[in-house]
Motif scaffolding. Structure first.
Motif: not given
Length: 397
Positions: A209, A213, A216, A314, A318, A326
């Motif tokens: 995952e 991301k 992207e 990121l 999230s 993360y």
């Protein structure tokens, strides 16, 4: 009248200390070496001062030297400093500078070279600097370390090692007869209870995952981080990677020995995904540098912070969307670029059947010669190629 005799000095064999009286001691080391010391005390400070080897200094002369030392101490004269000055023995402060100058060229990281001397000048030189390097004793070092031992445990441990390096250098130069009694110093310090900090890593189950991301959008930091993940390399090795090290036709990246932590050349087999990444990097190639991942400053590489920035971004994104981010579950901190090496190692151990030797060589960790002998080098390279392809496939699964 002293307690020892010339005969008893000659016949003494067991390691230990044998007192003659008035502070004079015969010291026998673990290997049988015999030497004389005189213990003196002035202004509440107790010191052991060496008087020479018992094989060269007979008992009568040792007593005369001990008397001379005691008389000088009473007159306020430091016999060790006096002897050191006449013999050209440097102070601890000067010794620190000399050791740093001799070793700095061999250190690959300029930042480490600066930190090495700064630690000593900040925490050791203020208390030990004016002493002759021959006069630095266990008690003085212990007190120096104790000042930061609990407050700054990691710095204190580094300081301990660096002081010991300076003293060992002094022994090698002939400025003193023996090094520091580090086991004695360690026992005299309070126990540190600080938990060692590890590089926070991401659970491998969350990596696919994260990679999605990460891809992207495209930036130099994101591309470099992706390269570090796909190769399981250290961030410093990736940041300083040059085009001359890459063989995209042969799908290998050869990191020179001077850039490797172990000091040995390391060949990294590249997965098809890694090769494709470096093919894309050709669009970002700069004429003025051979760096694959050039930094914003002309001719300079990326910083570690540049690789950490996309992880932090990121993570924050999230959280804004109601996700868990993360984090390293054990550390409670955001994953770091270096932590993806741990992610890789745990994944190999739990999700594959590759031998430990293959995984350790993929990480460029030192493994025993006996283990290396159990595998052919070509097999290890091909096994690592299979492993890195499996890893890349998992990352984008």
């Amino acid at each position: 009248m002293g307690k020892l005799t010339a005969t008893s000095v000659k016949n003494a064999k067991l390691p230990g200390r044998y007192g003659d009286g008035d502070g004079l001691w015969l010291v026998i080391g673990k290997k049988g070496g015999k030497s004389w010391i005189v213990r003196v005390q002035k202004d509440g400070r107790r010191r052991d001062i060496g008087l020479g080897s018992a094989s060269k200094v007979p008992l009568k002369l040792a007593r005369e030297r001990a008397t001379e030392v005691r008389e000088k101490i009473e007159r306020g004269i430091d016999p060790v400093a006096e002897r050191a000055k006449s013999a050209g023995i440097p102070t601890f402060s000067d010794a620190v500078k000399k050791v740093h100058a001799e070793n700095a060229p061999s250190w690959k990281n300029p930042k480490h070279a600066a930190q090495w001397i700064n630690t000593l000048e900040t925490y050791a030189v203020p208390t030990l600097g004016n002493r002759s390097v021959a006069d630095v004793d266990a008690a003085g070092v212990r007190d120096c370390l104790a000042a930061i031992w609990l407050e700054k445990p990691e710095t204190a441990r580094r300081l301990r090692q660096r002081i010991n390096t300076v003293i060992d250098w002094a022994v090698g130069k002939g400025y003193r007869e023996a090094g520091l009694a580090m086991p004695v110093i360690d026992k005299a310090l309070p126990k540190q209870r600080a938990k060692p900090k590890h590089h926070p890593s991401l659970p491998y189950s969350e990596l696919p995952e994260f990679m999605g991301k990460l891809r992207e959008s495209e930036s130099m930091g994101r591309l470099a981080l992706e390269a570090a993940i796909l190769t399981a390399a250290r961030s410093g090795e990736v940041r300083l990677m040059t085009w001359g090290e890459l063989d995209l036709d042969g799908a290998t990246w050869t990191v020179p020995a001077e850039r490797m932590k172990a000091g040995r050349e390391h060949v990294v087999p590249l997965s098809p995904q890694a090769v494709a990444l470096f093919e894309r990097m050709k669009l970002h190639r700069r004429e003025y540098t051979d760096l694959v991942f050039p930094g914003q400053k002309r001719g300079k590489p990326l910083s570690d912070m540049t690789l950490a920035k996309p992880i932090n971004s990121l993570h924050a994104a999230s959280l804004r969307k109601g996700g868990k981010g993360y984090l390293d579950p054990a550390e409670g901190r955001v994953a770091s670029p270096h932590g993806f090496r741990s992610t890789f190692r745990v994944w190999v151990g739990e999700e594959t059947n590759y031998p430990d030797a293959v995984a350790e060589m993929a990480l460029a960790h030192a493994i025993s010669e006996k283990t290396v002998a159990a595998y052919k080098r070509t097999t290890l390279l091909e096994k690592r190629r299979e492993l890195m392809e499996a890893w890349a496939n998992f990352c984008e699964s």
